[in-house]
Design a protein around this motif. Sequence first.
Motif, short mmCIF file in Angstrom:
data_model
loop_
_atom_site.label_atom_id
_atom_site.label_comp_id
_atom_site.label_asym_id
_atom_site.label_seq_id
_atom_site.Cartn_x
_atom_site.Cartn_y
_atom_site.Cartn_z
N THR A 20 0.95 -1.21 0.01
CA THR A 20 -0.03 -0.02 -0.04
C THR A 20 0.98 1.14 -0.01
O THR A 20 0.42 2.02 -0.74
N GLY A 23 2.11 1.68 -3.33
CA GLY A 23 0.89 2.45 -4.14
C GLY A 23 1.21 3.75 -3.89
O GLY A 23 1.03 4.63 -5.00
N ARG A 26 3.75 5.44 -5.88
CA ARG A 26 3.68 5.52 -7.23
C ARG A 26 2.64 6.65 -7.51
O ARG A 26 2.63 7.06 -8.57
N ALA A 27 1.76 6.94 -6.69
CA ALA A 27 0.88 8.09 -6.61
C ALA A 27 1.68 9.52 -6.17
O ALA A 27 1.18 10.31 -5.75
N GLY A 41 2.84 -3.63 -7.77
CA GLY A 41 1.61 -4.52 -8.24
C GLY A 41 2.05 -6.02 -7.67
O GLY A 41 1.06 -6.93 -7.40
N MET A 44 1.47 -6.59 -4.00
CA MET A 44 -0.01 -6.86 -3.66
C MET A 44 -0.43 -8.04 -4.15
O MET A 44 -1.09 -8.84 -3.27
N VAL A 45 -0.40 -8.29 -5.41
CA VAL A 45 -1.06 -9.63 -6.15
C VAL A 45 -0.12 -10.90 -5.55
O VAL A 45 -0.79 -11.74 -5.32
N TRP A 143 -2.55 -10.93 -13.48
CA TRP A 143 -2.72 -10.72 -11.93
C TRP A 143 -4.18 -10.52 -11.87
O TRP A 143 -5.07 -10.82 -11.00
N LEU A 147 -7.27 -12.76 -9.58
CA LEU A 147 -8.06 -12.35 -8.63
C LEU A 147 -9.57 -12.51 -9.04
O LEU A 147 -10.46 -13.08 -8.23
N LEU A 258 -7.58 -0.06 -13.68
CA LEU A 258 -6.79 -0.95 -12.84
C LEU A 258 -7.38 -0.92 -11.53
O LEU A 258 -7.86 -1.98 -11.00
N HIS A 259 -7.54 0.33 -10.95
CA HIS A 259 -8.14 0.07 -9.77
C HIS A 259 -9.46 -0.04 -9.32
O HIS A 259 -9.93 -0.11 -8.22
N PHE A 262 -8.91 -3.65 -8.98
CA PHE A 262 -8.03 -4.11 -7.71
C PHE A 262 -8.69 -3.44 -6.32
O PHE A 262 -8.48 -4.15 -5.67
N PHE A 267 -11.00 -5.39 -3.65
CA PHE A 267 -10.73 -4.87 -2.01
C PHE A 267 -12.33 -4.65 -1.17
O PHE A 267 -12.30 -5.17 -0.12
N ILE A 328 -7.65 1.20 3.75
CA ILE A 328 -7.08 -0.27 4.05
C ILE A 328 -6.43 -0.53 5.26
O ILE A 328 -6.72 -1.33 6.10
C1 HEM Z 1 -4.01 1.52 -1.61
C2 HEM Z 1 -3.94 2.43 -2.78
C3 HEM Z 1 -3.50 2.14 -3.93
C4 HEM Z 1 -2.60 3.27 -4.66
C5 HEM Z 1 -2.50 4.54 -4.07
C6 HEM Z 1 -1.90 2.57 -5.81
C7 HEM Z 1 -1.61 3.36 -6.74
C8 HEM Z 1 -1.00 3.06 -7.92
C9 HEM Z 1 -0.44 3.75 -9.03
C10 HEM Z 1 -0.34 4.99 -8.93
C11 HEM Z 1 -0.18 2.75 -9.96
C12 HEM Z 1 0.40 3.18 -11.45
C13 HEM Z 1 -0.66 3.28 -12.34
C14 HEM Z 1 -0.09 3.81 -13.62
O1 HEM Z 1 0.88 3.29 -14.14
O2 HEM Z 1 -0.72 4.68 -14.50
C15 HEM Z 1 -0.57 1.36 -9.68
C16 HEM Z 1 -0.27 0.24 -10.58
C17 HEM Z 1 -0.85 -0.70 -9.95
N1 HEM Z 1 -1.52 -1.18 -8.95
FE1 HEM Z 1 -2.01 -0.02 -7.55
N2 HEM Z 1 -2.53 1.32 -5.98
C18 HEM Z 1 -3.09 0.92 -4.85
C19 HEM Z 1 -3.90 -0.01 -4.51
C20 HEM Z 1 -3.74 -1.17 -5.41
C21 HEM Z 1 -4.26 -2.50 -5.02
C22 HEM Z 1 -5.16 -2.72 -3.83
C23 HEM Z 1 -3.87 -3.60 -5.89
C24 HEM Z 1 -3.98 -4.93 -6.03
C25 HEM Z 1 -4.98 -5.80 -5.65
C26 HEM Z 1 -2.98 -2.88 -7.03
C27 HEM Z 1 -2.41 -3.39 -7.96
C28 HEM Z 1 -1.77 -2.48 -8.86
C29 HEM Z 1 -1.36 -3.11 -10.25
C30 HEM Z 1 -1.28 -4.56 -10.55
C31 HEM Z 1 -0.51 -2.09 -10.95
C32 HEM Z 1 0.17 -2.28 -12.11
C33 HEM Z 1 1.69 -2.67 -12.00
C34 HEM Z 1 2.48 -1.79 -11.19
O3 HEM Z 1 2.66 -0.93 -11.94
O4 HEM Z 1 3.00 -1.97 -10.22
N3 HEM Z 1 -3.01 -1.57 -6.53
N4 HEM Z 1 -1.05 1.53 -8.43
#
Ligand code: HEM
Length: 347
Positions: A20, A23, A26-27, A41, A44-45, A143, A147, A258-259, A262, A267, A328
Amino acid sequence: MVRRNYPLVALGMVLLLVATLAGLSRADFNLLPEQLAMSHGALMVAGFFGTLISLERAFAMGNTRAYLVPVLSAAGGAGILAGAQHAASLLVASAAGYVLLSLRMLRFMPNLATGTMCLGAVALLAGNVLWYLRGSAPATPFWGAFLLLTIAGERIELAQLLSTKAGVKRWFMLSTGIYAAGVATTLLDYSLGLRISGAGMLLLALWLLRYDVAMKSISASGLPRFTGFALVLGYLWLIAGGVLGLAYAGSYSYDMMLHSLFLGFVFSMVFGHAPVIFPALLGRNMRFLGSFYLHLILLHLSLMLRLAGNFISAELTAWGSLLNAASIFLFLANNAAGMIAGGVKGE
Ligand code: HEM
């Protein structure tokens, strides 16, 4: 028997927390080093869900050797945290083991539900291999399929009890077939594959809304009502994910597509099922608390904020992401409180 689940559940929770924070990094919150943020990713997965779902399966089978599968994915996840070179191979090995466990289950229970979960296991293996060889982007649709198919397989098991009509099964199989074909197509043409899988996702969401027992649970009270709400809200996000996939327009809508899946769908399912899964794995009772609605409402409102941010301002998206993470953390705190209040089973 439940004692041996404790370290794996604890490691799973650590993976969820770090994933988390990754994530959030990344944001644009820059909380963790780049290498961990890029593994968001995978953590998480493959790490968190790979460990918890295979642990649930091994526990249900009551087979000591089956525990090797969650041990390998927890070790793979820990390996990512430690920057170990062989983390990805451990995750591939764990997914291969999970496919074997699922095939074994299919042999004993050859039906649509276990078949769908088996397809989900194959998707996890494909996702982990792709991550190992080519990185996160090609792995992501697989991935997602892991799920979505695992959850859909579990839900159809219950829905089948309610309806034996052949048309109901055909609709499910057609949706799953289109979805799986779309995910496979991403290997050849990423955009086209996302659009096809979006169509399949939309059909599956409509199937779940129509036939799942969730709708009926809403009129109950206490935990069944809460679970019913969580499930129906999740299905609505699956519709959103399907529509965003169908209309895939490059990086602009990618994050939300994606979200919606996901966070909005997966969730919400986790929030709905956790009050049953945690107590079973940990040998405790769960007392349902009214405060469970807080993390559920926060998840869905914050995701709407994140979506609205795409049209209004990046600042709103950042707030949405921050509150996604808060939902979360609140979920974990509320479930821990419910289990402390519930006490140990049999006491
Ligand atoms: C808790 C809040 C979360 C935040 C703030 C977050 C944020 C992000 C961001 C900013 C990206 C990059 C998107 C892009 O490239 O345009 C991303 C990618 C991704 N997120 Fe999340 N995410 C969250 C939760 C989750 C959850 C719960 C899952 C899975 C169950 C997940 C799975 C993924 C996957 C698979 C990717 C693409 C692979 C990667 O770039 O690592 N995310 N996420």
